[in-house]
Design a protein around this motif. Structure first.
Motif, PDB file in Angstrom:
ATOM      1  N   LEU A  52      -7.776  18.284  40.559  1.00  0.00           N
ATOM      2  CA  LEU A  52      -7.529  18.717  41.938  1.00  0.00           C
ATOM      3  C   LEU A  52      -7.106  20.187  42.006  1.00  0.00           C
ATOM      4  N   LEU A  53      -6.354  20.665  41.028  1.00  0.00           N
ATOM      5  CA  LEU A  53      -6.006  22.085  40.990  1.00  0.00           C
ATOM      6  C   LEU A  53      -7.266  22.918  40.780  1.00  0.00           C
ATOM      7  N   ALA A  54      -8.152  22.476  39.902  1.00  0.00           N
ATOM      8  CA  ALA A  54      -9.405  23.189  39.655  1.00  0.00           C
ATOM      9  C   ALA A  54     -10.307  23.167  40.885  1.00  0.00           C
ATOM     10  N   ALA A  55     -10.152  22.140  41.719  1.00  0.00           N
ATOM     11  CA  ALA A  55     -10.952  22.028  42.942  1.00  0.00           C
ATOM     12  C   ALA A  55     -10.427  22.924  44.060  1.00  0.00           C
ATOM     13  N   GLY A  56      -9.330  23.639  43.788  1.00  0.00           N
ATOM     14  CA  GLY A  56      -8.831  24.583  44.776  1.00  0.00           C
ATOM     15  C   GLY A  56      -7.572  24.158  45.493  1.00  0.00           C
ATOM     16  N   LEU A  57      -7.087  22.971  45.211  1.00  0.00           N
ATOM     17  CA  LEU A  57      -5.839  22.560  45.831  1.00  0.00           C
ATOM     18  C   LEU A  57      -4.677  23.234  45.108  1.00  0.00           C
ATOM     19  N   THR A  58      -3.548  23.338  45.767  1.00  0.00           N
ATOM     20  CA  THR A  58      -2.365  23.947  45.184  1.00  0.00           C
ATOM     21  C   THR A  58      -1.351  22.849  44.853  1.00  0.00           C
ATOM     22  N   THR A  59      -0.327  23.214  44.118  1.00  0.00           N
ATOM     23  CA  THR A  59       0.718  22.228  43.836  1.00  0.00           C
ATOM     24  C   THR A  59       1.414  21.812  45.127  1.00  0.00           C
ATOM     25  N   ASP A  60       1.523  22.713  46.088  1.00  0.00           N
ATOM     26  CA  ASP A  60       2.080  22.345  47.396  1.00  0.00           C
ATOM     27  C   ASP A  60       1.201  21.276  48.057  1.00  0.00           C
ATOM     28  N   ASP A  61      -0.126  21.468  47.980  1.00  0.00           N
ATOM     29  CA  ASP A  61      -1.047  20.470  48.528  1.00  0.00           C
ATOM     30  C   ASP A  61      -0.841  19.123  47.848  1.00  0.00           C
ATOM     31  N   LEU A  62      -0.729  19.154  46.534  1.00  0.00           N
ATOM     32  CA  LEU A  62      -0.582  17.903  45.785  1.00  0.00           C
ATOM     33  C   LEU A  62       0.717  17.191  46.125  1.00  0.00           C
ATOM     34  N   ARG A  63       1.765  17.953  46.387  1.00  0.00           N
ATOM     35  CA  ARG A  63       3.022  17.309  46.808  1.00  0.00           C
ATOM     36  C   ARG A  63       2.851  16.629  48.154  1.00  0.00           C
ATOM     37  N   LEU A  64       2.080  17.241  49.057  1.00  0.00           N
ATOM     38  CA  LEU A  64       1.827  16.614  50.364  1.00  0.00           C
ATOM     39  C   LEU A  64       1.054  15.305  50.207  1.00  0.00           C
ATOM     40  N   LEU A  65       0.249  15.238  49.170  1.00  0.00           N
ATOM     41  CA  LEU A  65      -0.575  14.052  48.930  1.00  0.00           C
ATOM     42  C   LEU A  65       0.117  12.992  48.111  1.00  0.00           C
ATOM     43  N   ASP A  66       1.362  13.194  47.774  1.00  0.00           N
ATOM     44  CA  ASP A  66       2.023  12.389  46.754  1.00  0.00           C
ATOM     45  C   ASP A  66       1.734  10.899  46.860  1.00  0.00           C
ATOM     46  N   GLY A  67       1.965  10.292  48.011  1.00  0.00           N
ATOM     47  CA  GLY A  67       1.714   8.856  48.135  1.00  0.00           C
ATOM     48  C   GLY A  67       0.263   8.519  47.900  1.00  0.00           C
ATOM     49  N   CYS A  68      -0.622   9.272  48.494  1.00  0.00           N
ATOM     50  CA  CYS A  68      -2.055   9.039  48.298  1.00  0.00           C
ATOM     51  C   CYS A  68      -2.484   9.455  46.906  1.00  0.00           C
ATOM     52  N   LEU A  69      -1.885  10.489  46.391  1.00  0.00           N
ATOM     53  CA  LEU A  69      -2.237  10.967  45.060  1.00  0.00           C
ATOM     54  C   LEU A  69      -1.959   9.899  44.025  1.00  0.00           C
ATOM     55  N   CYS A  79      -4.928   4.673  51.007  1.00  0.00           N
ATOM     56  CA  CYS A  79      -3.575   5.147  51.265  1.00  0.00           C
ATOM     57  C   CYS A  79      -3.029   4.355  52.443  1.00  0.00           C
ATOM     58  N   VAL A  80      -1.722   4.211  52.473  1.00  0.00           N
ATOM     59  CA  VAL A  80      -1.106   3.581  53.633  1.00  0.00           C
ATOM     60  C   VAL A  80      -1.404   4.446  54.846  1.00  0.00           C
ATOM     61  N   ASP A  81      -1.227   5.757  54.706  1.00  0.00           N
ATOM     62  CA  ASP A  81      -1.562   6.707  55.760  1.00  0.00           C
ATOM     63  C   ASP A  81      -2.351   7.851  55.139  1.00  0.00           C
ATOM     64  N   PRO A  82      -3.681   7.837  55.261  1.00  0.00           N
ATOM     65  CA  PRO A  82      -4.499   8.879  54.639  1.00  0.00           C
ATOM     66  C   PRO A  82      -4.506  10.202  55.410  1.00  0.00           C
ATOM     67  N   THR A  83      -3.803  10.287  56.529  1.00  0.00           N
ATOM     68  CA  THR A  83      -3.832  11.489  57.355  1.00  0.00           C
ATOM     69  C   THR A  83      -3.472  12.756  56.583  1.00  0.00           C
ATOM     70  N   PRO A  84      -2.386  12.784  55.790  1.00  0.00           N
ATOM     71  CA  PRO A  84      -2.080  14.017  55.053  1.00  0.00           C
ATOM     72  C   PRO A  84      -3.181  14.404  54.079  1.00  0.00           C
ATOM     73  N   LYS A  85      -3.778  13.431  53.443  1.00  0.00           N
ATOM     74  CA  LYS A  85      -4.851  13.693  52.495  1.00  0.00           C
ATOM     75  C   LYS A  85      -6.059  14.289  53.209  1.00  0.00           C
ATOM     76  N   ILE A  86      -6.419  13.714  54.327  1.00  0.00           N
ATOM     77  CA  ILE A  86      -7.554  14.205  55.114  1.00  0.00           C
ATOM     78  C   ILE A  86      -7.292  15.638  55.563  1.00  0.00           C
ATOM     79  N   GLU A  87      -6.093  15.905  56.068  1.00  0.00           N
ATOM     80  CA  GLU A  87      -5.765  17.248  56.550  1.00  0.00           C
ATOM     81  C   GLU A  87      -5.826  18.285  55.440  1.00  0.00           C
ATOM     82  N   VAL A  88      -5.265  17.963  54.281  1.00  0.00           N
ATOM     83  CA  VAL A  88      -5.276  18.903  53.156  1.00  0.00           C
ATOM     84  C   VAL A  88      -6.707  19.166  52.703  1.00  0.00           C
ATOM     85  N   PHE A  89      -7.499  18.118  52.557  1.00  0.00           N
ATOM     86  CA  PHE A  89      -8.873  18.293  52.113  1.00  0.00           C
ATOM     87  C   PHE A  89      -9.678  19.103  53.133  1.00  0.00           C
ATOM     88  N   GLU A  90      -9.493  18.831  54.419  1.00  0.00           N
ATOM     89  CA  GLU A  90     -10.215  19.588  55.445  1.00  0.00           C
ATOM     90  C   GLU A  90      -9.829  21.064  55.428  1.00  0.00           C
TER      91      GLU A  90
END
Length: 154
Positions: A52-69, A79-90
């Motif tokens: 995911l870091l190589a794909a351009g996400l940051t460690t901040d992004d990954l922390r936002l995804l923690d539950g989904c990650l 994910c229980v709530d995929p909204t944060p994951k969708i927002e970060v990826f978008e």
């Protein structure tokens, strides 16, 4: 397993593993003597963090995804709530598309200038050290590129 073994298996430095831990992305247990202890699942966690870091996400992004990650790292993509994951990826996709659009513009300008230069009369002979001439008739379209730059939510 201890940090050195995890580093050897994953090909990641112990320094990087400690950094992932500091960022809250990797959560080892501590033995009674204070050593880090990683379960077998840590190998997959590290591989996915790097992916995911190589794909351009940051460690901040990954922390936002923690539950989904954590779900994703186990092989499920629910994910229980995929909204944060969708927002970060978008957001990351929008930034990547903007960069692609910028690069296509730069490439097109260079192709136009090169074409203009080659069209000049009395052009001196091309030295052998220059690379082969690009095919100026081919300009690949950027498929799926939006007409306008995408808005990125703050």
């Amino acid at each position: 397993m201890r940090i050195g073994e995890l580093a050897r298996i994953t090909g990641v430095t112990t320094r990087a593993l400690r950094y992932y831990e500091e960022q809250g992305l990797l959560r080892p247990e501590r033995s009674t003597n204070g050593y880090r202890s990683y379960g077998e699942s840590a190998v997959r966690v590290v591989a996915n963090i790097r992916l995911l870091l190589a794909a351009g996400l940051t460690t901040d992004d990954l922390r936002l995804l923690d539950g989904c990650l954590r779900d994703e790292l186990t092989g499920t993509h629910a994910c229980v709530d995929p909204t944060p994951k969708i927002e970060v990826f978008e957001q990351r996709l929008a930034l990547l598309q903007a960069r692609i659009n910028d690069l296509v513009g730069v490439r097109d300008q260079l192709l136009d200038r090169l074409s203009d230069l080659r069209a000049q009369p009395n052009l001196p002979a091309q030295p052998r050290s220059l690379p082969a001439q690009p095919d100026l008739s081919v300009r690949p379209a950027c498929q799926g590129a939006p007409d306008a730059e995408p808005a990125v939510a703050a």
